[in-house]
Write a protein that holds these residues in place. Structure first.
Motif, PDB file in Angstrom:
ATOM      1  N   SER A  26      44.558 -19.229  -8.637  1.00  0.00           N
ATOM      2  CA  SER A  26      43.693 -19.941  -7.697  1.00  0.00           C
ATOM      3  C   SER A  26      43.796 -19.422  -6.271  1.00  0.00           C
ATOM      4  O   SER A  26      43.303 -20.044  -5.348  1.00  0.00           O
ATOM      5  CB  SER A  26      44.045 -21.436  -7.703  1.00  0.00           C
ATOM      6  N   ASP A  27      44.468 -18.255  -6.084  1.00  0.00           N
ATOM      7  CA  ASP A  27      44.590 -17.692  -4.745  1.00  0.00           C
ATOM      8  C   ASP A  27      43.224 -17.499  -4.116  1.00  0.00           C
ATOM      9  O   ASP A  27      42.260 -17.140  -4.765  1.00  0.00           O
ATOM     10  CB  ASP A  27      45.294 -16.329  -4.798  1.00  0.00           C
ATOM     11  N   THR A  73      28.925  -3.848   1.135  1.00  0.00           N
ATOM     12  CA  THR A  73      29.942  -3.979   0.087  1.00  0.00           C
ATOM     13  C   THR A  73      31.331  -3.936   0.704  1.00  0.00           C
ATOM     14  O   THR A  73      31.623  -3.080   1.537  1.00  0.00           O
ATOM     15  CB  THR A  73      29.792  -2.847  -0.947  1.00  0.00           C
ATOM     16  N   ASP A  74      32.167  -4.869   0.312  1.00  0.00           N
ATOM     17  CA  ASP A  74      33.529  -4.980   0.846  1.00  0.00           C
ATOM     18  C   ASP A  74      34.537  -4.658  -0.251  1.00  0.00           C
ATOM     19  O   ASP A  74      34.644  -5.387  -1.240  1.00  0.00           O
ATOM     20  CB  ASP A  74      33.755  -6.408   1.361  1.00  0.00           C
ATOM     21  N   VAL A  75      35.241  -3.534  -0.105  1.00  0.00           N
ATOM     22  CA  VAL A  75      36.301  -3.179  -1.050  1.00  0.00           C
ATOM     23  C   VAL A  75      37.543  -3.989  -0.683  1.00  0.00           C
ATOM     24  O   VAL A  75      38.144  -3.790   0.370  1.00  0.00           O
ATOM     25  CB  VAL A  75      36.605  -1.670  -1.006  1.00  0.00           C
ATOM     26  N   VAL A  76      37.916  -4.912  -1.538  1.00  0.00           N
ATOM     27  CA  VAL A  76      39.005  -5.847  -1.259  1.00  0.00           C
ATOM     28  C   VAL A  76      40.360  -5.270  -1.645  1.00  0.00           C
ATOM     29  O   VAL A  76      41.360  -5.501  -0.965  1.00  0.00           O
ATOM     30  CB  VAL A  76      38.755  -7.187  -1.985  1.00  0.00           C
ATOM     31  N   ALA A  77      40.415  -4.546  -2.744  1.00  0.00           N
ATOM     32  CA  ALA A  77      41.696  -3.993  -3.188  1.00  0.00           C
ATOM     33  C   ALA A  77      41.466  -2.839  -4.137  1.00  0.00           C
ATOM     34  O   ALA A  77      40.447  -2.769  -4.834  1.00  0.00           O
ATOM     35  CB  ALA A  77      42.535  -5.069  -3.873  1.00  0.00           C
ATOM     36  N   ILE A  78      42.425  -1.910  -4.142  1.00  0.00           N
ATOM     37  CA  ILE A  78      42.441  -0.815  -5.109  1.00  0.00           C
ATOM     38  C   ILE A  78      43.817  -0.783  -5.755  1.00  0.00           C
ATOM     39  O   ILE A  78      44.838  -0.818  -5.064  1.00  0.00           O
ATOM     40  CB  ILE A  78      42.139   0.547  -4.441  1.00  0.00           C
ATOM     41  N   ALA A 164      30.997  -8.056 -13.664  1.00  0.00           N
ATOM     42  CA  ALA A 164      30.725  -9.499 -13.648  1.00  0.00           C
ATOM     43  C   ALA A 164      31.559 -10.153 -12.561  1.00  0.00           C
ATOM     44  O   ALA A 164      32.727  -9.801 -12.356  1.00  0.00           O
ATOM     45  CB  ALA A 164      31.042 -10.113 -15.008  1.00  0.00           C
ATOM     46  N   GLU A 165      30.968 -11.078 -11.868  1.00  0.00           N
ATOM     47  CA  GLU A 165      31.667 -11.788 -10.787  1.00  0.00           C
ATOM     48  C   GLU A 165      32.683 -12.747 -11.376  1.00  0.00           C
ATOM     49  O   GLU A 165      32.389 -13.488 -12.313  1.00  0.00           O
ATOM     50  CB  GLU A 165      30.633 -12.540  -9.957  1.00  0.00           C
ATOM     51  N   ASP A 166      33.907 -12.750 -10.823  1.00  0.00           N
ATOM     52  CA  ASP A 166      34.926 -13.674 -11.317  1.00  0.00           C
ATOM     53  C   ASP A 166      34.921 -14.969 -10.512  1.00  0.00           C
ATOM     54  O   ASP A 166      34.047 -15.194  -9.669  1.00  0.00           O
ATOM     55  CB  ASP A 166      36.315 -13.019 -11.328  1.00  0.00           C
ATOM     56  N   GLU A 167      35.906 -15.844 -10.775  1.00  0.00           N
ATOM     57  CA  GLU A 167      35.925 -17.159 -10.127  1.00  0.00           C
ATOM     58  C   GLU A 167      36.161 -17.084  -8.629  1.00  0.00           C
ATOM     59  O   GLU A 167      35.922 -18.050  -7.901  1.00  0.00           O
ATOM     60  CB  GLU A 167      37.005 -18.040 -10.773  1.00  0.00           C
ATOM     61  N   ASN A 168      36.621 -15.921  -8.130  1.00  0.00           N
ATOM     62  CA  ASN A 168      36.856 -15.749  -6.702  1.00  0.00           C
ATOM     63  C   ASN A 168      35.721 -15.006  -6.002  1.00  0.00           C
ATOM     64  O   ASN A 168      35.830 -14.641  -4.840  1.00  0.00           O
ATOM     65  CB  ASN A 168      38.166 -14.980  -6.487  1.00  0.00           C
ATOM     66  N   GLY A 169      34.622 -14.750  -6.742  1.00  0.00           N
ATOM     67  CA  GLY A 169      33.500 -14.038  -6.158  1.00  0.00           C
ATOM     68  C   GLY A 169      33.703 -12.541  -6.093  1.00  0.00           C
ATOM     69  O   GLY A 169      32.970 -11.833  -5.395  1.00  0.00           O
ATOM     70  N   LEU A 170      34.706 -12.035  -6.822  1.00  0.00           N
ATOM     71  CA  LEU A 170      35.002 -10.603  -6.831  1.00  0.00           C
ATOM     72  C   LEU A 170      34.480  -9.950  -8.102  1.00  0.00           C
ATOM     73  O   LEU A 170      34.403 -10.570  -9.164  1.00  0.00           O
ATOM     74  CB  LEU A 170      36.513 -10.363  -6.735  1.00  0.00           C
ATOM     75  N   ARG A 171      34.131  -8.680  -7.976  1.00  0.00           N
ATOM     76  CA  ARG A 171      33.779  -7.841  -9.114  1.00  0.00           C
ATOM     77  C   ARG A 171      34.804  -6.726  -9.230  1.00  0.00           C
ATOM     78  O   ARG A 171      35.489  -6.406  -8.251  1.00  0.00           O
ATOM     79  CB  ARG A 171      32.365  -7.256  -8.931  1.00  0.00           C
ATOM     80  N   HIS A 172      34.870  -6.117 -10.411  1.00  0.00           N
ATOM     81  CA  HIS A 172      35.900  -5.109 -10.652  1.00  0.00           C
ATOM     82  C   HIS A 172      35.333  -3.955 -11.470  1.00  0.00           C
ATOM     83  O   HIS A 172      34.593  -4.177 -12.439  1.00  0.00           O
ATOM     84  CB  HIS A 172      37.091  -5.727 -11.383  1.00  0.00           C
ATOM     85  N   VAL A 173      35.676  -2.735 -11.073  1.00  0.00           N
ATOM     86  CA  VAL A 173      35.289  -1.547 -11.821  1.00  0.00           C
ATOM     87  C   VAL A 173      36.504  -0.635 -11.943  1.00  0.00           C
ATOM     88  O   VAL A 173      37.448  -0.720 -11.151  1.00  0.00           O
ATOM     89  CB  VAL A 173      34.134  -0.778 -11.135  1.00  0.00           C
ATOM     90  N   SER A 231      38.461  -3.567  -6.732  1.00  0.00           N
ATOM     91  CA  SER A 231      37.987  -4.951  -6.647  1.00  0.00           C
ATOM     92  C   SER A 231      37.149  -5.082  -5.376  1.00  0.00           C
ATOM     93  O   SER A 231      37.588  -4.668  -4.299  1.00  0.00           O
ATOM     94  CB  SER A 231      39.167  -5.922  -6.598  1.00  0.00           C
ATOM     95  N   PHE A 232      35.955  -5.668  -5.487  1.00  0.00           N
ATOM     96  CA  PHE A 232      35.035  -5.653  -4.360  1.00  0.00           C
ATOM     97  C   PHE A 232      34.086  -6.844  -4.384  1.00  0.00           C
ATOM     98  O   PHE A 232      33.949  -7.546  -5.400  1.00  0.00           O
ATOM     99  CB  PHE A 232      34.204  -4.353  -4.394  1.00  0.00           C
ATOM    100  N   ARG A 233      33.459  -7.060  -3.253  1.00  0.00           N
ATOM    101  CA  ARG A 233      32.356  -8.011  -3.146  1.00  0.00           C
ATOM    102  C   ARG A 233      31.102  -7.227  -2.771  1.00  0.00           C
ATOM    103  O   ARG A 233      31.148  -6.335  -1.922  1.00  0.00           O
ATOM    104  CB  ARG A 233      32.631  -9.062  -2.069  1.00  0.00           C
TER     105      ARG A 233
END
Length: 265
Positions: A26-27, A73-78, A164-173, A231-233
Protein backbone atom coordinates in the motif's frame (compact mmCIF):
# COMPACT_ATOMS: atom_id res chain seq x y z
CA UNK A 1 20.10 1.17 -28.62
CA UNK A 2 23.10 -0.85 -29.80
CA UNK A 3 23.15 -4.56 -30.56
CA UNK A 4 24.68 -6.49 -27.65
CA UNK A 5 27.25 -9.23 -27.83
CA UNK A 6 26.57 -12.73 -26.61
CA UNK A 7 29.38 -12.61 -24.07
CA UNK A 8 28.45 -9.25 -22.53
CA UNK A 9 27.69 -9.93 -18.86
CA UNK A 10 25.89 -8.13 -16.06
CA UNK A 11 28.03 -6.91 -13.15
CA UNK A 12 27.31 -9.11 -10.15
CA UNK A 13 29.74 -7.89 -7.48
CA UNK A 14 27.66 -8.35 -4.31
CA UNK A 15 29.39 -5.56 -2.40
CA UNK A 16 28.33 -3.06 -5.09
CA UNK A 17 24.68 -4.09 -5.15
CA UNK A 18 21.91 -2.44 -3.18
CA UNK A 19 19.57 -5.34 -2.42
CA UNK A 20 15.97 -4.12 -2.53
CA UNK A 21 13.71 -5.38 0.27
CA UNK A 22 9.95 -5.72 -0.15
CA UNK A 23 7.74 -3.16 1.53
CA UNK A 24 4.00 -2.78 2.02
CA UNK A 25 1.79 -3.18 -1.05
CA UNK A 26 0.00 0.00 0.00
CA UNK A 27 3.03 2.31 -0.26
CA UNK A 28 2.26 5.66 -1.89
CA UNK A 29 4.34 6.91 -4.82
CA UNK A 30 4.33 10.59 -5.67
CA UNK A 31 7.54 11.39 -7.56
CA UNK A 32 10.35 9.81 -9.55
CA UNK A 33 12.77 10.43 -6.67
CA UNK A 34 10.92 8.04 -4.39
CA UNK A 35 12.17 4.59 -3.54
CA UNK A 36 9.93 2.12 -5.35
CA UNK A 37 10.49 -1.44 -4.18
CA UNK A 38 7.96 -3.05 -6.51
CA UNK A 39 10.24 -5.78 -7.80
CA UNK A 40 12.04 -6.93 -4.67
CA UNK A 41 11.30 -10.56 -4.00
CA UNK A 42 14.86 -11.71 -3.29
CA UNK A 43 14.99 -12.86 -6.90
CA UNK A 44 18.01 -10.89 -8.06
CA UNK A 45 16.30 -7.56 -8.85
CA UNK A 46 18.20 -4.46 -7.73
CA UNK A 47 17.38 -0.75 -7.92
CA UNK A 48 19.33 1.35 -10.45
CA UNK A 49 19.81 4.78 -8.88
CA UNK A 50 18.92 8.00 -10.67
CA UNK A 51 21.94 9.85 -12.01
CA UNK A 52 23.66 6.55 -12.73
CA UNK A 53 24.86 6.35 -16.36
CA UNK A 54 23.01 3.07 -16.80
CA UNK A 55 19.77 4.59 -15.46
CA UNK A 56 20.05 7.69 -17.65
CA UNK A 57 20.73 5.69 -20.84
CA UNK A 58 17.74 3.38 -20.32
CA UNK A 59 15.45 6.27 -19.36
CA UNK A 60 16.49 8.28 -22.42
CA UNK A 61 15.89 5.33 -24.74
CA UNK A 62 12.49 4.57 -23.20
CA UNK A 63 11.24 8.18 -23.36
CA UNK A 64 12.56 8.62 -26.91
CA UNK A 65 10.51 5.64 -28.04
CA UNK A 66 7.35 7.01 -26.39
CA UNK A 67 6.97 9.64 -29.10
CA UNK A 68 4.63 12.57 -28.44
CA UNK A 69 3.74 11.45 -24.90
CA UNK A 70 7.38 11.07 -23.86
CA UNK A 71 7.41 14.57 -22.38
CA UNK A 72 4.45 13.65 -20.17
CA UNK A 73 5.86 10.28 -19.09
CA UNK A 74 7.46 9.96 -15.66
CA UNK A 75 9.97 7.14 -15.14
CA UNK A 76 9.53 6.33 -11.45
CA UNK A 77 12.02 3.50 -11.04
CA UNK A 78 14.35 1.17 -12.91
CA UNK A 79 15.32 -2.24 -11.56
CA UNK A 80 18.07 -4.45 -12.97
CA UNK A 81 18.10 -8.22 -13.10
CA UNK A 82 21.46 -9.18 -11.58
CA UNK A 83 20.92 -12.90 -12.35
CA UNK A 84 22.45 -13.55 -8.93
CA UNK A 85 20.07 -16.30 -7.77
CA UNK A 86 20.66 -19.94 -8.70
CA UNK A 87 17.76 -19.84 -11.14
CA UNK A 88 18.90 -16.50 -12.52
CA UNK A 89 22.43 -17.81 -13.08
CA UNK A 90 21.03 -20.88 -14.86
CA UNK A 91 18.90 -18.73 -17.18
CA UNK A 92 21.82 -16.44 -17.91
CA UNK A 93 24.03 -19.43 -18.74
CA UNK A 94 21.29 -20.93 -20.92
CA UNK A 95 21.00 -17.63 -22.82
CA UNK A 96 24.77 -17.60 -23.34
CA UNK A 97 24.82 -21.17 -24.66
CA UNK A 98 21.93 -20.57 -27.06
CA UNK A 99 23.57 -17.33 -28.20
CA UNK A 100 26.64 -19.30 -29.20
CA UNK A 101 24.57 -22.02 -30.89
CA UNK A 102 22.49 -19.56 -32.93
CA UNK A 103 25.60 -17.56 -33.77
CA UNK A 104 27.30 -20.68 -35.10
CA UNK A 105 24.20 -21.54 -37.15
CA UNK A 106 23.99 -17.99 -38.56
CA UNK A 107 27.61 -17.61 -39.58
CA UNK A 108 28.89 -16.02 -36.38
CA UNK A 109 26.16 -13.47 -35.60
CA UNK A 110 23.30 -14.49 -33.30
CA UNK A 111 21.63 -11.11 -33.97
CA UNK A 112 21.13 -10.20 -30.30
CA UNK A 113 19.21 -6.99 -29.71
CA UNK A 114 17.38 -5.17 -26.93
CA UNK A 115 13.58 -5.22 -27.09
CA UNK A 116 10.68 -4.12 -24.88
CA UNK A 117 7.96 -6.27 -23.32
CA UNK A 118 4.87 -4.76 -21.68
CA UNK A 119 2.53 -6.55 -19.28
CA UNK A 120 0.82 -6.24 -15.92
CA UNK A 121 2.86 -6.06 -12.74
CA UNK A 122 1.72 -9.59 -11.81
CA UNK A 123 2.72 -11.06 -15.15
CA UNK A 124 6.15 -9.46 -14.97
CA UNK A 125 6.54 -10.88 -11.45
CA UNK A 126 5.76 -14.36 -12.80
CA UNK A 127 8.18 -14.01 -15.73
CA UNK A 128 11.07 -12.87 -13.54
CA UNK A 129 10.34 -15.60 -10.98
CA UNK A 130 9.42 -18.53 -13.24
CA UNK A 131 9.99 -17.56 -16.87
CA UNK A 132 7.48 -17.20 -19.69
CA UNK A 133 4.78 -19.82 -19.26
CA UNK A 134 1.88 -19.03 -21.59
CA UNK A 135 1.08 -17.51 -24.94
CA UNK A 136 -1.75 -15.05 -25.47
CA UNK A 137 -3.05 -12.92 -28.28
CA UNK A 138 -1.25 -9.55 -28.40
CA UNK A 139 -2.73 -7.11 -25.89
CA UNK A 140 -2.51 -4.32 -28.47
CA UNK A 141 -2.32 -4.35 -32.24
CA UNK A 142 -2.70 -7.06 -34.85
CA UNK A 143 -2.00 -10.79 -34.58
CA UNK A 144 1.30 -11.93 -36.11
CA UNK A 145 1.19 -15.59 -35.21
CA UNK A 146 1.32 -17.10 -31.73
CA UNK A 147 4.42 -16.32 -29.70
CA UNK A 148 5.89 -13.83 -27.27
CA UNK A 149 5.59 -10.31 -28.72
CA UNK A 150 8.34 -7.76 -28.10
CA UNK A 151 8.80 -4.24 -29.44
CA UNK A 152 11.89 -2.88 -31.14
CA UNK A 153 14.10 -0.75 -28.89
CA UNK A 154 13.03 2.32 -30.90
CA UNK A 155 9.32 1.81 -30.17
CA UNK A 156 8.79 1.56 -26.43
CA UNK A 157 5.33 3.10 -27.02
CA UNK A 158 4.14 -0.26 -28.40
CA UNK A 159 5.03 -2.19 -25.26
CA UNK A 160 3.74 0.62 -23.04
CA UNK A 161 0.36 0.22 -24.72
CA UNK A 162 0.47 -3.48 -23.82
CA UNK A 163 1.15 -2.73 -20.15
CA UNK A 164 -1.52 -2.48 -17.44
CA UNK A 165 -1.91 0.13 -14.73
CA UNK A 166 -1.51 -1.22 -11.20
CA UNK A 167 -3.22 -0.11 -7.97
CA UNK A 168 -0.68 2.72 -7.58
CA UNK A 169 -1.26 4.13 -11.06
CA UNK A 170 2.05 2.73 -12.32
CA UNK A 171 2.78 0.71 -15.44
CA UNK A 172 5.70 -1.65 -15.94
CA UNK A 173 7.70 -2.87 -18.93
CA UNK A 174 10.77 -5.06 -19.29
CA UNK A 175 13.84 -4.35 -21.40
CA UNK A 176 15.11 -7.71 -22.60
CA UNK A 177 18.05 -9.07 -24.54
CA UNK A 178 16.68 -11.19 -27.37
CA UNK A 179 18.33 -13.73 -29.65
CA UNK A 180 16.75 -13.03 -33.04
CA UNK A 181 19.01 -15.06 -35.34
CA UNK A 182 17.60 -15.26 -38.86
CA UNK A 183 14.29 -13.37 -38.91
CA UNK A 184 11.36 -14.19 -41.18
CA UNK A 185 8.49 -11.89 -42.07
CA UNK A 186 5.18 -12.91 -40.49
CA UNK A 187 2.12 -11.34 -42.08
CA UNK A 188 -0.64 -9.70 -40.05
CA UNK A 189 -3.41 -12.18 -39.29
CA UNK A 190 -1.07 -15.18 -39.47
CA UNK A 191 -1.83 -18.30 -37.38
CA UNK A 192 1.84 -19.34 -37.41
CA UNK A 193 3.28 -20.73 -34.17
CA UNK A 194 6.77 -21.94 -35.16
CA UNK A 195 9.44 -21.09 -37.77
CA UNK A 196 8.39 -21.97 -41.31
CA UNK A 197 11.73 -23.76 -41.77
CA UNK A 198 14.93 -24.61 -39.89
CA UNK A 199 16.54 -21.61 -41.55
CA UNK A 200 14.67 -19.14 -39.31
CA UNK A 201 14.80 -18.43 -35.58
CA UNK A 202 12.26 -15.65 -34.99
CA UNK A 203 9.43 -13.73 -36.61
CA UNK A 204 9.16 -10.03 -37.39
CA UNK A 205 6.56 -7.72 -38.90
CA UNK A 206 9.05 -6.15 -41.33
CA UNK A 207 12.56 -7.52 -41.86
CA UNK A 208 13.90 -4.25 -43.30
CA UNK A 209 12.45 -2.05 -40.52
CA UNK A 210 11.31 -4.27 -37.64
CA UNK A 211 8.91 -2.86 -35.09
CA UNK A 212 7.55 -6.08 -33.61
CA UNK A 213 9.48 -9.26 -32.84
CA UNK A 214 7.82 -12.66 -32.35
CA UNK A 215 9.67 -15.32 -30.36
CA UNK A 216 8.07 -18.74 -30.78
CA UNK A 217 7.04 -20.78 -27.72
CA UNK A 218 9.84 -23.31 -28.17
CA UNK A 219 12.38 -20.50 -27.69
CA UNK A 220 10.64 -18.15 -25.27
CA UNK A 221 12.73 -19.12 -22.22
CA UNK A 222 16.03 -19.62 -24.03
CA UNK A 223 16.06 -16.69 -26.45
CA UNK A 224 14.67 -13.94 -24.17
CA UNK A 225 16.64 -12.67 -21.16
CA UNK A 226 14.81 -10.02 -19.06
CA UNK A 227 17.41 -7.43 -18.08
CA UNK A 228 15.56 -4.41 -16.64
CA UNK A 229 12.12 -3.41 -15.39
CA UNK A 230 10.99 0.17 -15.96
CA UNK A 231 8.15 1.47 -13.78
CA UNK A 232 6.46 4.62 -15.07
CA UNK A 233 3.40 6.82 -15.28
CA UNK A 234 2.07 7.90 -18.67
CA UNK A 235 -1.15 9.47 -20.00
CA UNK A 236 -2.55 6.16 -21.26
CA UNK A 237 -6.19 5.35 -20.57
CA UNK A 238 -7.24 2.41 -18.41
CA UNK A 239 -5.57 -0.97 -18.52
CA UNK A 240 -4.41 -2.62 -21.73
CA UNK A 241 -5.05 -0.39 -24.72
CA UNK A 242 -7.53 -1.14 -27.49
CA UNK A 243 -6.69 -1.18 -31.20
CA UNK A 244 -8.18 2.30 -31.88
CA UNK A 245 -6.03 3.94 -29.19
CA UNK A 246 -2.97 2.03 -30.40
CA UNK A 247 -3.52 3.26 -33.97
CA UNK A 248 -3.91 6.84 -32.74
CA UNK A 249 -0.69 6.76 -30.71
CA UNK A 250 1.23 5.17 -33.58
CA UNK A 251 -0.05 7.79 -36.01
CA UNK A 252 0.97 10.61 -33.66
CA UNK A 253 4.39 8.99 -33.22
CA UNK A 254 4.94 8.71 -36.98
CA UNK A 255 3.80 12.30 -37.58
CA UNK A 256 6.20 13.54 -34.91
CA UNK A 257 9.04 11.53 -36.48
CA UNK A 258 8.22 13.09 -39.87
CA UNK A 259 8.26 16.60 -38.35
CA UNK A 260 11.65 15.89 -36.74
CA UNK A 261 13.00 14.71 -40.10
CA UNK A 262 11.75 17.84 -41.87
CA UNK A 263 13.25 20.06 -39.15
CA UNK A 264 16.68 18.47 -39.55
CA UNK A 265 16.71 18.73 -43.34
Amino acid sequence: MRRVGAEEQVSMTVDELEIIRPESESDEFSSSSERVDLFAWNNGMIRVDEGNTEHDAIKKSFLSGMGAIGKDTDVVAIHKNSHSTLTGQARFESFRIFSQAVGKKCGGDANINYAWYGASRGEIYDIISHGFSRLERPKAGELYGFGVYLSSAKFSIDCALSSAEDENGLRHVMLCRVILGNMETVCAGSQQFHPCSKEYDSGVDDVSAPRRYIIWSAYMNSHILPSYIISFRAPLKGGNTNSKQLLLFRLNFELQSLDDFRFKF
